[in-house]
Enzyme design. Structure first.
Site, PDB file in Angstrom:
ATOM      1  N   ASN A  13     -44.864  11.851  16.404  1.00  0.00           N
ATOM      2  CA  ASN A  13     -44.175  12.391  14.255  1.00  0.00           C
ATOM      3  C   ASN A  13     -44.010  10.223  14.855  1.00  0.00           C
ATOM      4  O   ASN A  13     -43.367   9.510  14.654  1.00  0.00           O
ATOM      5  CB  ASN A  13     -43.154  12.529  14.708  1.00  0.00           C
ATOM      6  N   TRP A  14     -45.556   9.884  14.306  1.00  0.00           N
ATOM      7  CA  TRP A  14     -45.876   8.270  13.597  1.00  0.00           C
ATOM      8  C   TRP A  14     -44.868   8.316  12.531  1.00  0.00           C
ATOM      9  O   TRP A  14     -45.026   7.031  12.234  1.00  0.00           O
ATOM     10  CB  TRP A  14     -47.270   8.627  13.707  1.00  0.00           C
ATOM     11  N   LYS A  15     -44.056   8.746  11.810  1.00  0.00           N
ATOM     12  CA  LYS A  15     -43.163   8.743  10.303  1.00  0.00           C
ATOM     13  C   LYS A  15     -43.870   7.444   9.876  1.00  0.00           C
ATOM     14  O   LYS A  15     -45.224   7.484   9.938  1.00  0.00           O
ATOM     15  CB  LYS A  15     -42.085   7.666  11.364  1.00  0.00           C
ATOM     16  N   HIS A 103     -37.931  18.021   8.722  1.00  0.00           N
ATOM     17  CA  HIS A 103     -37.747  17.060   9.558  1.00  0.00           C
ATOM     18  C   HIS A 103     -35.875  16.320   8.982  1.00  0.00           C
ATOM     19  O   HIS A 103     -36.089  16.213   7.745  1.00  0.00           O
ATOM     20  CB  HIS A 103     -38.806  15.492   9.487  1.00  0.00           C
ATOM     21  N   GLU A 105     -35.012  13.121   8.056  1.00  0.00           N
ATOM     22  CA  GLU A 105     -35.860  12.460   7.107  1.00  0.00           C
ATOM     23  C   GLU A 105     -35.483  13.011   5.900  1.00  0.00           C
ATOM     24  O   GLU A 105     -35.438  13.036   4.791  1.00  0.00           O
ATOM     25  CB  GLU A 105     -36.613  11.269   7.753  1.00  0.00           C
ATOM     26  N   GLU A 175     -33.098  18.398  16.822  1.00  0.00           N
ATOM     27  CA  GLU A 175     -32.969  17.276  16.744  1.00  0.00           C
ATOM     28  C   GLU A 175     -31.900  16.457  16.310  1.00  0.00           C
ATOM     29  O   GLU A 175     -31.954  16.782  14.879  1.00  0.00           O
ATOM     30  CB  GLU A 175     -34.304  16.192  15.682  1.00  0.00           C
ATOM     31  N   GLY A 181     -34.025   7.465  16.113  1.00  0.00           N
ATOM     32  CA  GLY A 181     -34.462   6.140  16.288  1.00  0.00           C
ATOM     33  C   GLY A 181     -33.149   5.253  16.562  1.00  0.00           C
ATOM     34  O   GLY A 181     -32.936   3.925  16.131  1.00  0.00           O
ATOM     35  N   SER A 220     -34.822   9.651  19.958  1.00  0.00           N
ATOM     36  CA  SER A 220     -34.510   8.803  20.798  1.00  0.00           C
ATOM     37  C   SER A 220     -34.974   9.434  23.050  1.00  0.00           C
ATOM     38  O   SER A 220     -34.848   9.481  23.590  1.00  0.00           O
ATOM     39  CB  SER A 220     -33.137   7.986  21.675  1.00  0.00           C
TER      40      SER A 220
HETATM   41  P1  13P Z   1     -37.201   8.585  17.564  1.00  0.00           P
HETATM   42  O1  13P Z   1     -37.675   9.106  18.812  1.00  0.00           O
HETATM   43  O2  13P Z   1     -36.817   7.637  17.677  1.00  0.00           O
HETATM   44  O3  13P Z   1     -35.741   8.514  17.994  1.00  0.00           O
HETATM   45  O4  13P Z   1     -37.761   9.679  16.724  1.00  0.00           O
HETATM   46  C1  13P Z   1     -37.107  11.119  16.793  1.00  0.00           C
HETATM   47  C2  13P Z   1     -37.533  11.854  15.085  1.00  0.00           C
HETATM   48  O5  13P Z   1     -37.294  11.565  15.086  1.00  0.00           O
HETATM   49  C3  13P Z   1     -38.762  12.296  15.966  1.00  0.00           C
HETATM   50  O6  13P Z   1     -38.866  13.467  14.617  1.00  0.00           O
END
Ligand code: 13P
Length: 258
Positions: A13-15, A103, A105, A175, A181, A220
């Site tokens: 997931n590149w966000k 997600h 976020e 998650e 993150g 992470s």
């Molecule tokens: P990180 O791997 O940066 O912690 O992010 C996890 C995530 O939100 C994947 O969707």
């Protein structure tokens, strides 16, 4: 009867990272880095931002790569006066196969509710794509012992009214929000236990399809911890944020244990 084997999946997931030029470079590097065997062992998915999808699709198809394309969000209506939104129908036209839905976020920053998540799951399934349905608890909920109730509640809300076959066509990602993150991942044993709870909830909702459903861990995930996570019986793969932005790190995660 033995439970069906679940093919591991590693999804990036590149966000909101990488413009379409950077996206093309990253996918090409990944293509060089990964071998045929890697795709046999695990489904490899990248989920770039919307503006990159067409470019990444073109690279994947013209180079006949086995990387699969995912998106990070969608809207449930097919078309109409919804300024700024992108429909599942539009994504399906780009040969997108997976769509991340719910997600944390999206839920926390953009106010997505369980009801919106449920509509998106249906829209994605309706286009023959696979929702990667995200569930997870906050740090407060975690510390108060509310993890199981939170993830089961999110799952039930997202799957309400779905037929077993529809549930079987989903991927779930656990998650924990406090692990995203932060560099602080759930211990493999804790992640495995919560994923076990998710699988039991799926069994209550949809019966035996729970045995074949792929449930990923996200939060992470790095080259240094993927092997111990994948060694757990309930964890079928990873949804990777930060470490999916670099070809070398992401390839090392895909090649876990090798
Ligand atoms: P990180 O791997 O940066 O912690 O992010 C996890 C995530 O939100 C994947 O969707």
């Amino acid at each position: 009867m033995a439970a069906p084997a679940r093919k591991p999946m590693i999804a990036g997931n590149w966000k909101m990272h990488h413009n379409h030029f950077e996206a093309i470079q990253l996918v090409q590097k990944l293509g060089y880095r990964l071998e045929r065997d890697d795709y046999d062992r695990a489904d490899v998915v990248v989920c770039p931002p919307f503006t990159d999808l067409r470019s990444v699709q073109t690279v994947i198809e013209s180079d006949r790569m086995h990387i699969q394309l995912g998106a990070q969000n969608c809207y449930w209506e097919a078309q109409g006066a919804f300024t700024g939104e992108v429909s599942a129908v539009m994504l399906a036209k780009l040969n997108v196969r997976y769509v991340i839905v719910g997600h944390s976020e999206r839920r926390e920053v953009f106010g997505e509710t369980d009801d919106m998540v449920a509509k998106k799951v249906r829209a994605v399934l309706g286009q023959g794509m696979t929702p990667i349905l995200c569930v997870g608890e906050t740090l407060e909920e975690h510390e108060a012992g509310g993890t199981d109730a939170k993830v089961s509640g999110q799952l039930r809300a997202a799957c309400a009214g779905l037929k077993s076959d529809d549930v079987a066509a989903c991927v779930v990602a656990y998650e924990p929000i406090w692990a995203i993150g932060t560099g602080r991942n759930a211990t493999p044993a804790d992640a495995d236990a919560t994923i076990g709870v998710i699988r039991s909830t799926v069994r209550e909702i949809a019966g035996d399809v729970a045995d074949g459903l792929r449930i990923l861990y996200g939060g992470s995930v790095k080259p240094g911890n993927i092997a111990e996570l994948m060694a757990m019986p309930q964890i079928d793969g990873a949804l990777v944020g930060g470490a999916s932005l670099e070809a070398d790190d992401f390839a090392r995660i895909v090649q876990f244990g090798h």
